[in-house]
Design a protein around this motif. Sequence first.
Motif, PDB file in Angstrom:
ATOM      1  N   GLY A   1       3.825  -7.245  -7.516  1.00 35.69           N
ATOM      2  CA  GLY A   1       3.213  -6.060  -8.121  1.00 35.69           C
ATOM      3  C   GLY A   1       2.362  -5.239  -7.187  1.00 35.69           C
ATOM      4  O   GLY A   1       1.723  -4.280  -7.608  1.00 35.69           O
ATOM      5  N   SER A   2       2.373  -5.579  -5.890  1.00 38.95           N
ATOM      6  CA  SER A   2       1.465  -4.898  -4.963  1.00 38.95           C
ATOM      7  C   SER A   2       2.073  -3.662  -4.306  1.00 38.95           C
ATOM      8  O   SER A   2       1.351  -2.838  -3.753  1.00 38.95           O
ATOM      9  CB  SER A   2       1.009  -5.865  -3.865  1.00 38.95           C
ATOM     10  OG  SER A   2       2.108  -6.326  -3.087  1.00 38.95           O
ATOM     11  N   VAL A   3       3.401  -3.518  -4.346  1.00 35.75           N
ATOM     12  CA  VAL A   3       4.029  -2.362  -3.691  1.00 35.75           C
ATOM     13  C   VAL A   3       3.888  -1.138  -4.574  1.00 35.75           C
ATOM     14  O   VAL A   3       4.259  -1.151  -5.750  1.00 35.75           O
ATOM     15  CB  VAL A   3       5.511  -2.647  -3.390  1.00 35.75           C
ATOM     16  CG1 VAL A   3       6.202  -1.378  -2.867  1.00 35.75           C
ATOM     17  CG2 VAL A   3       5.643  -3.762  -2.375  1.00 35.75           C
ATOM     18  N   SER A   4       3.346  -0.068  -3.998  1.00 35.13           N
ATOM     19  CA  SER A   4       3.168   1.175  -4.740  1.00 35.13           C
ATOM     20  C   SER A   4       4.284   2.174  -4.441  1.00 35.13           C
ATOM     21  O   SER A   4       4.692   2.927  -5.317  1.00 35.13           O
ATOM     22  CB  SER A   4       1.814   1.805  -4.392  1.00 35.13           C
ATOM     23  OG  SER A   4       1.665   3.053  -5.003  1.00 35.13           O
ATOM     24  N   GLN A   5       4.769   2.166  -3.191  1.00 33.37           N
ATOM     25  CA  GLN A   5       5.824   3.125  -2.828  1.00 33.37           C
ATOM     26  C   GLN A   5       6.507   2.680  -1.545  1.00 33.37           C
ATOM     27  O   GLN A   5       5.872   2.152  -0.630  1.00 33.37           O
ATOM     28  CB  GLN A   5       5.221   4.526  -2.645  1.00 33.37           C
ATOM     29  CG  GLN A   5       6.238   5.628  -2.433  1.00 33.37           C
ATOM     30  CD  GLN A   5       5.571   6.985  -2.257  1.00 33.37           C
ATOM     31  OE1 GLN A   5       5.009   7.287  -1.223  1.00 33.37           O
ATOM     32  NE2 GLN A   5       5.635   7.798  -3.301  1.00 33.37           N
ATOM     33  N   VAL A   6       7.817   2.888  -1.487  1.00 37.21           N
ATOM     34  CA  VAL A   6       8.592   2.682  -0.262  1.00 37.21           C
ATOM     35  C   VAL A   6       9.192   4.029   0.104  1.00 37.21           C
ATOM     36  O   VAL A   6       9.887   4.637  -0.724  1.00 37.21           O
ATOM     37  CB  VAL A   6       9.709   1.632  -0.453  1.00 37.21           C
ATOM     38  CG1 VAL A   6      10.414   1.359   0.871  1.00 37.21           C
ATOM     39  CG2 VAL A   6       9.158   0.352  -1.046  1.00 37.21           C
ATOM     40  N   ALA A   7       8.923   4.508   1.310  1.00 38.65           N
ATOM     41  CA  ALA A   7       9.347   5.861   1.686  1.00 38.65           C
ATOM     42  C   ALA A   7      10.065   5.838   3.021  1.00 38.65           C
ATOM     43  O   ALA A   7       9.686   5.103   3.943  1.00 38.65           O
ATOM     44  CB  ALA A   7       8.149   6.802   1.742  1.00 38.65           C
TER      45      ALA A   7
END
Length: 497
Positions: free
Chosen positions: A350-356
């Motif tokens: 649950g720690s990933v906010s965004q992958v860009a």
Amino acid sequence: MRKYLPEIAIGLVPVLIVFLIFIGQNVVPVLMLGALGFVVFYAARGRGKMTAMTGQQRRPGTKAEPFSFEQIGGQERAKQELIEALDFLVKQEQIAKLGIRPLKGILLAGPPGTGKTLLAKAAAHYTDSIYLAASGSEFVEMYVGVGAGRIRDLFKEARTKANKAKKSSAVIFIDEIEVIGGKRDGGQQREYDQTLNQLLTEMDGIHANESPRILLIAATNRKEMLDSALLRPGRFDRHISVDLPDKKGRLHILNIHANNKPIAEDVHLERIASESFGFSGAQLESVMNEAAIYALRENTDKITENHLSMAIDKVMMGEKTDRESSKEERERVALHELGHAIMAEIVRPGSVSQVALSPRGQALGYVRHNPLQDQYLYTESFLNGQIMIALGGAAAEEMFYGGRSTGSKNDFEQSMSIVKTLVESGLTDLGIIDASMMTKEAWANINRTILDKLMSRTKETLEAKREVFASSLETLLREETLSGDEFRHLLNADTAA
């Protein structure tokens, strides 16, 4: 009569020069001597643009703008400490009955952008005092004694303006106090030492019982550099730490800066506060401002959560760039970032906010992490997890390409920094040691031992998720950006399958 002396001199000097020429005297030595004397007097009295303001030349702004503590967010503890100290100025009769001496100085120490200057302005408003502000660099000059003179003039000006405004106190704020208050090495006498000595003298109680009272508030983000004579009680009586805001403080700051902006109804500022872990108050203000700029670019009437998310990325990493890369390079960057993201979700779900995949600043791609909660103490397992997250990108490249690229440089630097923290905290096999006594060879050995072990664990963990790379790679290449929820959906779908 005294105030007309400059006009009299301006009229008399040309007449005198004409008279000397008329009687046949050589006026060149007189002119050179006069010019030299003027330059020396000009520098000593501090009337240049970069010198102190003395005499009739005063600092602009005799009164602080109305600025209250309620307008400052995220620093409740610091505000409470400061208000308690300021009450010694406000409630003078009560403290006199108890025999409490008034405070002479308050030191605000903390990272840049946390609101130290705002606290000083609010302090002047709270005490109804005259407010004068200066920077430590204003007192530095090549001429010996000029800085000390500026200190005298600053305190004298504060008293003069307070008396003129019929105020019982004045607040002097000096930012970057470490410039003039640094530790003295006992060597050759320097201009800095004379300036510091004069500041110590002004704070040492010579005028303690006089009215108006002078309260010096200083700010620094390098407290360890300050001289011990400046930090002792009787000079800076209160040392107030102004730290980075926690989640509650960040939400408070965001709400303050959102008051004058049209925020969409579906925006959850609490989520933005969670994603902006480690941001200072100045950075949070910039986030709200950049979000408004993004809304202006898109010609929309409301600031949406997407605008705020892009603003966080911009403040953290910089604006998007126009770099164009080959298909192979884009795939390598995408796999690298997926390695970070997958490892982060395994270590801390649950720690990933965004992958860009879009380039920002010097980065070709990035993963923004969203800490589940603010944390200030770290265990060995937590720090090992952070290292494995940092190594996830290089491990993914080795899995699919058989080697690494230069894109892992920052990851390795971050990993070695965490290893240093482990060693200094006594969390390695070396035990409790003095890290400063370790040789370069010892540091190389401990770095290699820890990083090689964790790299092997990282590869083993990611190998079990090889299918996730395949399913996420196509989506990331097509969309260029995956939100945390979208990425977790792909990850969970693969796990279920």
